[in-house]
Scaffold this motif. Structure first.
Motif, PDB file in Angstrom:
ATOM      1  N   LYS A 105     -16.964   8.299  11.990  1.00  0.00           N
ATOM      2  CA  LYS A 105     -16.308   7.382  13.266  1.00  0.00           C
ATOM      3  C   LYS A 105     -15.837   6.102  12.609  1.00  0.00           C
ATOM      4  N   THR A 106     -16.354   5.705  11.434  1.00  0.00           N
ATOM      5  CA  THR A 106     -16.137   4.293  11.393  1.00  0.00           C
ATOM      6  C   THR A 106     -14.977   4.008  10.317  1.00  0.00           C
ATOM      7  N   LEU A 107     -14.401   5.176   9.808  1.00  0.00           N
ATOM      8  CA  LEU A 107     -13.124   5.257   9.013  1.00  0.00           C
ATOM      9  C   LEU A 107     -12.011   5.375   9.807  1.00  0.00           C
ATOM     10  N   SER A 108     -10.816   4.679   9.463  1.00  0.00           N
ATOM     11  CA  SER A 108      -9.541   4.465  10.133  1.00  0.00           C
ATOM     12  C   SER A 108      -8.959   5.910  10.133  1.00  0.00           C
ATOM     13  N   ILE A 109      -9.021   6.509   8.844  1.00  0.00           N
ATOM     14  CA  ILE A 109      -8.568   7.727   8.632  1.00  0.00           C
ATOM     15  C   ILE A 109      -9.113   8.774   9.422  1.00  0.00           C
ATOM     16  N   SER A 110     -10.236   8.841   9.758  1.00  0.00           N
ATOM     17  CA  SER A 110     -10.781   9.563  10.774  1.00  0.00           C
ATOM     18  C   SER A 110     -10.295   9.548  12.226  1.00  0.00           C
ATOM     19  N   LYS A 111     -10.198   8.435  12.546  1.00  0.00           N
ATOM     20  CA  LYS A 111      -9.808   8.004  13.660  1.00  0.00           C
ATOM     21  C   LYS A 111      -8.331   8.303  14.002  1.00  0.00           C
ATOM     22  N   LEU A 112      -7.480   8.066  13.148  1.00  0.00           N
ATOM     23  CA  LEU A 112      -6.110   8.453  12.989  1.00  0.00           C
ATOM     24  C   LEU A 112      -5.656  10.021  13.146  1.00  0.00           C
ATOM     25  N   ARG A 113      -6.575  10.818  12.277  1.00  0.00           N
ATOM     26  CA  ARG A 113      -6.245  12.506  12.292  1.00  0.00           C
ATOM     27  C   ARG A 113      -6.857  12.771  13.706  1.00  0.00           C
ATOM     28  N   LEU A 114      -8.108  12.315  14.369  1.00  0.00           N
ATOM     29  CA  LEU A 114      -8.351  12.767  15.359  1.00  0.00           C
ATOM     30  C   LEU A 114      -7.474  12.215  16.625  1.00  0.00           C
ATOM     31  N   SER A 169      -2.147  15.651  11.504  1.00  0.00           N
ATOM     32  CA  SER A 169      -2.758  16.493  12.496  1.00  0.00           C
ATOM     33  C   SER A 169      -2.184  16.851  13.887  1.00  0.00           C
ATOM     34  N   TYR A 170      -1.234  15.786  14.120  1.00  0.00           N
ATOM     35  CA  TYR A 170      -0.457  16.138  15.446  1.00  0.00           C
ATOM     36  C   TYR A 170       0.404  17.627  15.260  1.00  0.00           C
ATOM     37  N   GLU A 171       1.140  17.568  14.019  1.00  0.00           N
ATOM     38  CA  GLU A 171       1.804  18.602  13.748  1.00  0.00           C
ATOM     39  C   GLU A 171       1.222  19.857  13.462  1.00  0.00           C
ATOM     40  N   GLY A 172       0.009  19.562  12.620  1.00  0.00           N
ATOM     41  CA  GLY A 172      -0.982  20.870  12.489  1.00  0.00           C
ATOM     42  C   GLY A 172      -1.439  21.501  13.948  1.00  0.00           C
ATOM     43  N   VAL A 173      -1.632  20.746  14.958  1.00  0.00           N
ATOM     44  CA  VAL A 173      -1.826  21.465  16.314  1.00  0.00           C
ATOM     45  C   VAL A 173      -0.674  22.221  16.800  1.00  0.00           C
ATOM     46  N   LYS A 174       0.595  21.499  16.480  1.00  0.00           N
ATOM     47  CA  LYS A 174       1.822  22.506  17.003  1.00  0.00           C
ATOM     48  C   LYS A 174       2.097  23.572  16.299  1.00  0.00           C
ATOM     49  N   TYR A 175       1.578  23.525  14.977  1.00  0.00           N
ATOM     50  CA  TYR A 175       2.038  24.763  14.045  1.00  0.00           C
ATOM     51  C   TYR A 175       0.759  25.688  14.677  1.00  0.00           C
ATOM     52  N   GLY A 197       0.637  -1.094  -0.286  1.00  0.00           N
ATOM     53  CA  GLY A 197      -0.222   0.095   0.040  1.00  0.00           C
ATOM     54  C   GLY A 197       0.950   1.202   0.035  1.00  0.00           C
ATOM     55  N   VAL A 198       0.143   2.385  -0.350  1.00  0.00           N
ATOM     56  CA  VAL A 198       0.716   3.699  -0.406  1.00  0.00           C
ATOM     57  C   VAL A 198      -0.004   4.583   0.436  1.00  0.00           C
ATOM     58  N   TYR A 199       0.610   5.005   1.785  1.00  0.00           N
ATOM     59  CA  TYR A 199      -0.171   5.886   2.852  1.00  0.00           C
ATOM     60  C   TYR A 199       0.566   7.076   3.198  1.00  0.00           C
ATOM     61  N   CYS A 200      -0.245   7.954   3.474  1.00  0.00           N
ATOM     62  CA  CYS A 200       0.527   9.231   4.228  1.00  0.00           C
ATOM     63  C   CYS A 200       0.301   8.951   5.667  1.00  0.00           C
ATOM     64  N   LEU A 201       1.160   9.429   6.601  1.00  0.00           N
ATOM     65  CA  LEU A 201       1.249   9.310   7.912  1.00  0.00           C
ATOM     66  C   LEU A 201       0.050  10.401   8.564  1.00  0.00           C
ATOM     67  N   ASN A 202      -1.266   9.851   8.416  1.00  0.00           N
ATOM     68  CA  ASN A 202      -2.407  10.869   8.796  1.00  0.00           C
ATOM     69  C   ASN A 202      -2.208  11.406  10.330  1.00  0.00           C
ATOM     70  N   LYS A 203      -1.866  10.367  11.317  1.00  0.00           N
ATOM     71  CA  LYS A 203      -1.871  10.703  12.694  1.00  0.00           C
ATOM     72  C   LYS A 203      -0.691  11.920  12.837  1.00  0.00           C
ATOM     73  N   ASP A 204       0.280  11.906  12.036  1.00  0.00           N
ATOM     74  CA  ASP A 204       1.342  12.750  12.372  1.00  0.00           C
ATOM     75  C   ASP A 204       1.064  14.168  11.683  1.00  0.00           C
TER      76      ASP A 204
END
Length: 334
Positions: A192-201, A170-176, A161-168
């Motif tokens: 809420k059922t989507l993994s991408i939503s959970k990771l960004r949250l 939003s984490y860096e976005g808050v710091k910015y 698969g090809v992914y972007c680090l979604n959790k990272d």
């Protein structure tokens, strides 16, 4: 009287060669054929408007020269940008593409997967990973290679698969935002059922808690659409009069939100800052231009196709995962 379609035999007769020679040229297996003969056969085929029977060729070679792309929503610019990239890369490898728009419907996804198998596709790319393990198992049982983009299917986390680090992101976005002096940040996530939503949250919560600015009542759920952003922003405006920033977990929601804020007389960024996620093409055309978390969308599509072709050609001995680090793209909405 209806005119019959041109055949390889017609080309062979006109070129003064055997049907086998014509077949080798048209199927690009002509290393032992002279350039003059090859050019003559191709010119006659073009003159006769000959179109090879791809179904017959697929049955004889068990290869169709076609890959399938499963898209959750073709109208979403994020997905359409990936699809365009896949199509561009596929063309470089002489592959044709079949697009399947799932409309975020699991039953439709399974139906299209079975259709692609029946069409003898050589491989499949699931944009956002698909939502049904059944679809993936159908491909696996039929020995058809597949690649995930953006997110995986549960139970198949270790497949290519090809992914972007979604959790990272939003984490860096808050710091910015914190460095920009923002302390009262509302966060809008997706289904809420989507993994991408959970990771960004998760990334948002972790960063906001570390900085001591997290408030559970300032977290909102919607869907990844302009309309979803519009609806939830009405709720945010009605319930959170203290906030100084809204961080949306995709650009479409942010665009819908900016429209709602403008309609309510709330100025962006003077009264409330707005941040998005994805960096779809239109985000830079907004007024003000949207500050967002950049994902290399086109590159992700290109790499997914290259990865799939390697699987099809047996050039990978094991599954491979490619991960991109997201970047903050500063514009005018903060």
């Amino acid at each position: 009287m209806k005119k019959s379609k041109p055949t390889m035999q017609d080309i062979a007769k006109a070129a003064g060669v055997s049907k086998a020679t014509v077949s080798m040229v048209l199927n690009k297996k002509d290393d032992c054929i002279s350039e003059g003969t090859r050019a003559r056969i191709l010119a006659i085929a073009d003159e006769l408007n000959y179109i090879p029977n791809s179904i017959a060729r697929s049955l004889s070679t068990n290869k169709s020269g076609t890959i399938g792309i499963m898209l959750p929503d073709i109208t979403n610019p994020f997905f359409s940008q990936i699809a365009r990239a896949v199509e561009d890369a596929a063309s470089d490898y002489d592959y044709n593409v079949i697009f399947c728009n799932m409309d975020n419907d699991i039953a439709k996804e399974v139906k299209y997967t079975k259709l692609l198998v029946s069409k003898l596709v050589d491989g499949v790319i699931f944009v956002t990973g698909g939502r049904s393990p059944e679809s993936v198992k159908i491909l696996e049982n039929n020995h058809i290679p597949f690649v995930f983009v953006d997110r995986h299917v549960q139970g198949f986390e270790h497949y290519s698969g090809v992914y972007c680090l979604n959790k990272d992101g939003s984490y860096e976005g808050v710091k910015y935002l914190y460095k920009k002096g923002k302390r009262k940040i509302a966060f809008v996530t997706g289904d809420k059922t989507l993994s991408i939503s959970k990771l960004r949250l998760e990334g948002f919560m972790e960063s906001a808690m570390e900085l001591g600015i997290y408030r559970e009542d300032w977290v909102f759920y919607s869907d990844f659409t302009i309309e979803g952003g519009r609806r939830i922003t009405e709720k945010v405006v009605a319930t959170c009069d203290e906030i100084d920033t809204i961080f949306y977990s995709n650009d479409l929601m942010a665009i819908g939100g900016m429209r709602t804020l403008r309609a309510a007389g709330i100025r962006v960024p003077d009264d409330v800052g707005v941040m998005g996620y994805d960096d779809i093409a239109i985000s830079g055309m907004m007024n003000p231009a949207l500050t967002t978390i950049h994902q290399p969308i086109y590159d992700m599509g290109i790499q997914s196709c290259r990865l799939l072709v390697k699987h099809i050609r047996g050039q990978l001995k094991k599954q491979k995962i490619i991960r991109y680090a997201p970047e903050i793209l500063e514009r005018q909405s903060i």
